[in-house]
Design a protein around this motif. Structure first.
Motif, PDB file in Angstrom:
ATOM      1  N   ASP A  66     -10.239  -4.091   2.555  1.00 15.41           N
ATOM      2  CA  ASP A  66     -10.959  -2.816   2.517  1.00 15.41           C
ATOM      3  C   ASP A  66     -10.955  -2.131   1.151  1.00 15.41           C
ATOM      4  N   PHE A  67     -10.085  -2.585   0.240  1.00 16.93           N
ATOM      5  CA  PHE A  67     -10.006  -1.945  -1.077  1.00 16.93           C
ATOM      6  C   PHE A  67     -10.555  -2.855  -2.187  1.00 16.93           C
ATOM      7  N   ILE A 118      -2.132   1.530  -2.297  1.00 12.70           N
ATOM      8  CA  ILE A 118      -2.800   1.246  -1.017  1.00 12.70           C
ATOM      9  C   ILE A 118      -1.915   1.688   0.154  1.00 12.70           C
ATOM     10  N   ASP A 119      -0.621   1.493   0.024  1.00 13.26           N
ATOM     11  CA  ASP A 119       0.304   1.958   1.067  1.00 13.26           C
ATOM     12  C   ASP A 119       0.150   3.453   1.321  1.00 13.26           C
ATOM     13  N   LYS A 120       0.065   4.222   0.227  1.00 13.12           N
ATOM     14  CA  LYS A 120      -0.039   5.686   0.376  1.00 13.12           C
ATOM     15  C   LYS A 120      -1.401   6.098   0.953  1.00 13.12           C
ATOM     16  N   GLY A 165      -4.563  -6.250   0.500  1.00 13.02           N
ATOM     17  CA  GLY A 165      -4.330  -5.513  -0.747  1.00 13.02           C
ATOM     18  C   GLY A 165      -5.160  -6.002  -1.916  1.00 13.02           C
ATOM     19  N   ALA A 166      -6.308  -6.610  -1.622  1.00 13.98           N
ATOM     20  CA  ALA A 166      -7.181  -7.079  -2.706  1.00 13.98           C
ATOM     21  C   ALA A 166      -7.865  -5.886  -3.363  1.00 13.98           C
ATOM     22  N   LYS A 182      -8.048   0.065 -10.156  1.00 11.39           N
ATOM     23  CA  LYS A 182      -6.784   0.813 -10.180  1.00 11.39           C
ATOM     24  C   LYS A 182      -7.057   2.308 -10.299  1.00 11.39           C
ATOM     25  N   SER A 183      -8.025   2.613 -11.132  1.00  6.14           N
ATOM     26  CA  SER A 183      -8.359   4.010 -11.368  1.00  6.14           C
ATOM     27  C   SER A 183      -8.920   4.666 -10.100  1.00  6.14           C
ATOM     28  N   ASP A 184      -9.762   3.964  -9.346  1.00  6.02           N
ATOM     29  CA  ASP A 184     -10.278   4.487  -8.065  1.00  6.02           C
ATOM     30  C   ASP A 184      -9.131   4.743  -7.090  1.00  6.02           C
TER      31      ASP A 184
END
Ligand SMILES: [Zn+2]
Length: 242
Positions: free
Chosen positions: A134-135, A16-18, A91-92, A140-142
């Motif tokens: 937002d995530f 998510i950071d990237k 980060g959910a 994980k794959s997405d």
């Protein structure tokens, strides 16, 4: 608005950071049973992360749940950022089932925090707050796909992300815990090439701990994840030493 990512140190928050590109990553040292290991790993990776100390670990339950965790953490980030408007990413992701990472929670917490920070004598201009998940619909794959699309490489994501519950003294992943196995499956699905060392640990773990759950119908993460696990196992089953 200043973008702050609540950084857990796991694979999801690394990705998510990237993708989200926050202005600042904040790791909250809650002094839980795993904080020391996590801190060690963060230091080894030498990333630019702000560490805040907030000893919620005293309320950690046996099952590692800290009730109200994300309510405390969003309040903490509001205070940490002073009068500046802030966008806080929890980060959910799709695997998260706790209510303090739900859409309902986000709506309520935004309502409450923006109310408490509305203009008043000690903060005449007020402070705008946006807590986001937002995530939340991403697996994980997405996330890995989004990261690759943005120019990242599998090698970097594999080597730099970290999720393990039981790393050794030097902070190496154990490859026989749940987060390690889920990371393995995600990368196997993308065609990543693993070392024998990793395969010799993770395949017996899957065979012993996960496949029986899938077969008895108690794994509970849905048919597509289950069939992916089975096909990955099938591919590498020569490394099953059980
Ligand atoms: Zn592990």
């Amino acid at each position: 608005m200043k973008k702050i990512l609540l950084y857990s140190g796991g694979m999801d928050s690394w990705l998510i950071d990237k993708i989200w590109k926050p202005d600042e990553k904040v790791y909250v040292n809650m002094h839980t049973r795993y904080s020391e290991q996590e801190m060690k790993k963060l230091k080894l990776r030498n990333e630019n992360i702000t560490i805040l100390d907030f000893p919620l670990g005293q309320f950690e339950r046996e099952d590692k749940i800290i009730p109200l965790r994300n309510l405390y953490l969003t309040m903490l980030i509001c205070n940490y950022t002073g009068n500046e408007d802030v966008d806080i990413c929890l980060g959910a992701t799709a695997g998260d089932r706790v209510l303090d990472k739900s859409f309902n929670f986000v709506e309520k917490v935004n309502d409450l925090l923006n109310y408490l920070y509305s203009p008043q004598w000690w903060i005449p201009a007020g402070k705008k707050i946006r807590v986001n998940i937002d995530f939340k619909d991403k697996t994980k794959s997405d996330l890995l796909d989004m990261y690759l699309k943005a120019g990242g490489t599998l090698e970097e994501a594999f080597n730099k992300s970290f999720s393990c519950y039981e790393p050794d003294e030097e902070g190496h992943e154990c490859w026989s815990c749940k987060p390690c196995f889920r990371k393995f499956v995600t990368f196997a699905d993308k065609g990543f090439t693993f070392s024998e060392d990793v395969l010799k640990k993770v395949i017996p773990y899957i065979s012993k701990e996960i496949i029986p759950q899938i077969k008895s119908g108690t794994y509970g993460r849905g048919i597509s994840e289950e069939s992916l696990i089975l096909s990955v196992y099938e591919k590498y089953k020569d490394f099953d030493t059980v």
